[in-house]
Design a protein around this motif. Structure first.
Motif, mmCIF file in Angstrom:
data_model
loop_
_atom_site.group_PDB
_atom_site.id
_atom_site.type_symbol
_atom_site.label_atom_id
_atom_site.label_comp_id
_atom_site.label_asym_id
_atom_site.label_seq_id
_atom_site.Cartn_x
_atom_site.Cartn_y
_atom_site.Cartn_z
ATOM 1 N N TYR A 1 -19.113 -32.009 0.345
ATOM 2 C CA TYR A 1 -19.849 -31.788 -0.898
ATOM 3 C C TYR A 1 -19.109 -32.429 -2.080
ATOM 4 O O TYR A 1 -19.705 -33.129 -2.901
ATOM 5 N N ILE A 2 -17.816 -32.167 -2.172
ATOM 6 C CA ILE A 2 -17.022 -32.654 -3.299
ATOM 7 C C ILE A 2 -16.941 -34.184 -3.287
ATOM 8 O O ILE A 2 -17.090 -34.827 -4.334
ATOM 9 N N ALA A 3 -16.718 -34.776 -2.116
ATOM 10 C CA ALA A 3 -16.625 -36.244 -2.023
ATOM 11 C C ALA A 3 -17.959 -36.892 -2.400
ATOM 12 O O ALA A 3 -17.983 -37.901 -3.125
ATOM 13 N N THR A 4 -19.055 -36.317 -1.942
ATOM 14 C CA THR A 4 -20.380 -36.864 -2.257
ATOM 15 C C THR A 4 -20.678 -36.698 -3.746
ATOM 16 O O THR A 4 -21.170 -37.631 -4.396
ATOM 17 N N LEU A 5 -20.376 -35.538 -4.274
ATOM 18 C CA LEU A 5 -20.565 -35.292 -5.703
ATOM 19 C C LEU A 5 -19.715 -36.270 -6.524
ATOM 20 O O LEU A 5 -20.202 -36.879 -7.482
ATOM 21 N N ALA A 6 -18.458 -36.438 -6.144
ATOM 22 C CA ALA A 6 -17.563 -37.351 -6.866
ATOM 23 C C ALA A 6 -18.090 -38.780 -6.814
ATOM 24 O O ALA A 6 -18.088 -39.481 -7.834
ATOM 25 N N ALA A 7 -18.544 -39.225 -5.647
ATOM 26 C CA ALA A 7 -19.071 -40.592 -5.511
ATOM 27 C C ALA A 7 -20.265 -40.801 -6.441
ATOM 28 O O ALA A 7 -20.350 -41.818 -7.144
ATOM 29 N N GLY A 8 -21.186 -39.853 -6.460
ATOM 30 C CA GLY A 8 -22.357 -39.969 -7.322
ATOM 31 C C GLY A 8 -21.999 -39.944 -8.792
ATOM 32 O O GLY A 8 -22.541 -40.719 -9.588
ATOM 33 N N LEU A 9 -21.067 -39.062 -9.166
ATOM 34 C CA LEU A 9 -20.675 -38.960 -10.573
ATOM 35 C C LEU A 9 -19.860 -40.177 -11.033
ATOM 36 O O LEU A 9 -20.028 -40.644 -12.167
ATOM 37 N N ILE A 10 -19.013 -40.705 -10.171
ATOM 38 C CA ILE A 10 -18.241 -41.901 -10.520
ATOM 39 C C ILE A 10 -19.179 -43.100 -10.693
ATOM 40 O O ILE A 10 -19.054 -43.860 -11.662
ATOM 41 N N ALA A 11 -20.117 -43.250 -9.765
ATOM 42 C CA ALA A 11 -21.096 -44.342 -9.885
ATOM 43 C C ALA A 11 -21.908 -44.181 -11.163
ATOM 44 O O ALA A 11 -22.134 -45.162 -11.892
ATOM 45 N N GLY A 12 -22.338 -42.968 -11.449
ATOM 46 C CA GLY A 12 -23.106 -42.717 -12.661
ATOM 47 C C GLY A 12 -22.288 -42.970 -13.913
ATOM 48 O O GLY A 12 -22.782 -43.564 -14.886
ATOM 49 N N ALA A 13 -21.026 -42.549 -13.913
ATOM 50 C CA ALA A 13 -20.162 -42.771 -15.074
ATOM 51 C C ALA A 13 -19.928 -44.260 -15.296
ATOM 52 O O ALA A 13 -19.941 -44.745 -16.436
ATOM 53 N N TYR A 14 -19.730 -44.994 -14.218
ATOM 54 C CA TYR A 14 -19.570 -46.448 -14.309
ATOM 55 C C TYR A 14 -20.805 -47.075 -14.952
ATOM 56 O O TYR A 14 -20.703 -47.848 -15.902
ATOM 57 N N MET A 15 -21.979 -46.728 -14.433
ATOM 58 C CA MET A 15 -23.231 -47.297 -14.952
ATOM 59 C C MET A 15 -23.464 -46.862 -16.396
ATOM 60 O O MET A 15 -23.852 -47.671 -17.235
ATOM 61 N N LEU A 16 -23.248 -45.597 -16.676
ATOM 62 C CA LEU A 16 -23.468 -45.086 -18.025
ATOM 63 C C LEU A 16 -22.520 -45.761 -19.021
ATOM 64 O O LEU A 16 -22.935 -46.160 -20.108
ATOM 65 N N GLY A 17 -21.263 -45.930 -18.630
ATOM 66 C CA GLY A 17 -20.303 -46.615 -19.491
ATOM 67 C C GLY A 17 -20.692 -48.060 -19.739
ATOM 68 O O GLY A 17 -20.652 -48.543 -20.881
ATOM 69 N N MET A 18 -21.079 -48.758 -18.691
ATOM 70 C CA MET A 18 -21.476 -50.153 -18.817
ATOM 71 C C MET A 18 -22.700 -50.292 -19.727
ATOM 72 O O MET A 18 -22.747 -51.151 -20.603
ATOM 73 N N LEU A 19 -23.669 -49.415 -19.552
ATOM 74 C CA LEU A 19 -24.898 -49.475 -20.347
ATOM 75 C C LEU A 19 -24.645 -49.064 -21.796
ATOM 76 O O LEU A 19 -25.173 -49.690 -22.729
ATOM 77 N N ALA A 20 -23.868 -48.021 -21.991
ATOM 78 C CA ALA A 20 -23.558 -47.579 -23.360
ATOM 79 C C ALA A 20 -22.788 -48.671 -24.100
ATOM 80 O O ALA A 20 -23.079 -48.965 -25.264
#
Length: 186
Positions: free
Chosen positions: A6-25
């Protein structure tokens, strides 16, 4: 199922989202130094963006399956709302992909599209992807999927703000006229 999955999957999704959100922002705040749409849409950039996007969706899906119906919602509501949203979102997103092509979907200038779904929304693919995530959230009713779904929503909601200065730069008055006629989302 161990908590580590659960934690690894959650971390992967949140890291990918943070990367995309940072790039877009970054691209929205500093359009002259934008990272999206890229100045030159190389295979590496396209791969990174697609990989991170798919990772967000995959993590939300996996967490939804692992933590299925945590909220114990009525199945008739979950299936009756979630599945149609997922189906409608997929029809719309793939319609958009086929309408503008994979190159444009991957950040290349291929001509301004203003017909089809683009008559009602300047960014129908983002709206459709949000619809898919919303549908999955309703269907899965998963507590663990919520943070990934939330960051996915944020990424898709911010993406137009990164793209629109570029669209105006590339398509000029045609885009400005289109922007005045058609809403950003719906």
């Amino acid at each position: 199922m161990t908590i580590e999955i659960y934690i690894a999957t959650l971390a992967a999704g949140l890291i990918a989202g943070a990367y995309m959100l940072g790039m877009l922002a970054w691209s929205a705040v500093y359009p002259e130094k934008r990272t999206w749409p890229p100045e030159h849409a190389t295979k590496g950039i396209k791969f990174r963006v697609w990989f991170m996007t798919i990772l967000i969706f995959a993590a939300a899906f996996m967490l939804g399956v692992l933590d299925w119906n945590r909220f114990e919602g009525p199945s008739t509501i979950r299936w009756g709302i979630g599945v149609p949203l997922i189906v409608i979102g997929n029809i719309a997103v793939w319609n958009g992909v086929f309408k503008i092509g994979m190159d444009a979907t991957s950040g290349e200038a291929t001509g301004l599209k203003t017909d089809g779904l683009y008559r009602w929304s300047r960014h129908p693919q983002y709206v459709a992807d949000i619809t898919i995530l919303l549908g999955w959230g309703v269907l899965a009713a998963s507590l663990w999927a919520l943070p990934v779904l939330a960051i996915g929503f944020a990424v898709l909601a911010v993406a137009p703000f990164a793209e629109e200065p570029w669209l105006e730069e590339v398509y000029g008055d045609n885009y400005r006229s289109y922007r005045m006629r058609v809403r950003r989302y719906i």
